[in-house]
Write an enzyme that holds these catalytic residues in place. Structure first.
Site, PDB file in Angstrom:
ATOM      1  NE  ARG A  37      -0.973  -2.536  -2.540  1.00 35.92           N
ATOM      2  CZ  ARG A  37      -1.506  -1.653  -1.730  1.00 35.92           C
ATOM      3  NH1 ARG A  37      -2.627  -1.942  -1.084  1.00 35.92           N
ATOM      4  NH2 ARG A  37      -0.948  -0.472  -1.565  1.00 35.92           N
ATOM      5  NE  ARG A  38      -3.655  -0.057  -7.576  1.00 37.54           N
ATOM      6  CZ  ARG A  38      -3.580   0.032  -6.251  1.00 37.54           C
ATOM      7  NH1 ARG A  38      -2.560   0.658  -5.689  1.00 37.54           N
ATOM      8  NH2 ARG A  38      -4.485  -0.506  -5.489  1.00 37.54           N
ATOM      9  CE1 TYR A 127       1.214   5.346  10.105  1.00 40.11           C
ATOM     10  CE2 TYR A 127       2.367   6.602  11.797  1.00 40.11           C
ATOM     11  CZ  TYR A 127       2.323   6.046  10.534  1.00 40.11           C
ATOM     12  OH  TYR A 127       3.399   6.195   9.680  1.00 40.11           O
ATOM     13  CE  LYS A 131       3.654   2.716   9.638  1.00 45.92           C
ATOM     14  NZ  LYS A 131       4.015   2.106   8.339  1.00 45.92           N
TER      15      LYS A 131
END
Length: 214
Positions: A37-38, A127, A131
């Site tokens: 993403r970066r 969480y 998942k």
């Protein structure tokens, strides 16, 4: 030997970093594509880095072109997304599932993903439920082979500070022998090694890896 191309998402994380080094240093894959993403700065003759907007399907699809195996080591934390569960879901569910769909369309031979011990779409824990939902959605995309890795606490030095995890890393090795095997902490390097090894198998279907299998 037939040339193979690996596509990796999540290369800046703990497992992803170790896996990337193994993909670049070994002979199993002739080229490695990393989708991020970066920008991040690693140079290697086999490596191509694609900075993409994961909400842009066409852009991600183009970056994955020519790949054979997709590795997904993505994962975020509540701290990183500032408690935004929608942002959390985008990283841990939407990106892996969308990339799995593209991998299936492009006839990738296998998809390998890092999940978590206890993952269950029916769990009451946000969480573990997330998942589990991700695992289920990936399996429904029609991929030839899906390898799911479910580590417990990861051991290794992260770039970012996670105070709670640092404390757990110090304490858990002491009590690990008292825990059921699947809940024991594991070195991130071992997970990376297991993913690379599994990616070279010719088997089809879904395979889940717990502590004992990694």
């Amino acid at each position: 030997m037939q040339e193979r191309s690996a596509v990796l998402i999540g290369a800046t994380g703990l497992i992803g970093h170790h896996l990337l080094l193994r993909l670049l240093e070994g002979n199993a894959y002739s080229t490695v594509k990393v989708l991020v993403r970066r920008p991040f700065h690693i140079k290697h003759p086999k490596l191509t880095i694609h900075v993409v907007d994961f909400r842009n399907r066409a852009q991600v699809s183009e970056a994955m072109e020519g790949g054979h195996v997709l590795f997904c080591c993505l994962g975020t934390t509540q701290q990183q997304v500032k408690g935004d569960k929608t942002a959390y879901r985008f990283v841990d569910h939407d990106i892996p599932v969308h990339c799995a769909e593209l991998a299936a369309e492009k006839a990738f031979s296998s998809f390998l993903m890092v999940s978590a011990v206890g993952a269950n779409p029916s769990s009451g824990n946000f969480y573990l439920k997330l998942k589990g939902e991700t695992e289920k959605a990936v399996q429904e995309k029609g991929l030839k082979a899906v390898h799911i890795f479910r580590p417990s606490l990861l051991l290794g030095k992260r770039k970012e500070l996670r105070v709670g995890e640092r404390i757990a890393q110090a304490v858990m090795p002491v009590i690990a022998p008292l825990l059921p095997a699947k809940y024991r902490p594991i070195q991130a390097t071992k997970v990376a090694d297991a993913m690379l090894k599994a990616s070279l198998e010719e088997s089809a279907g879904v395979k889940v890896y717990g502590f004992a299998e990694m």
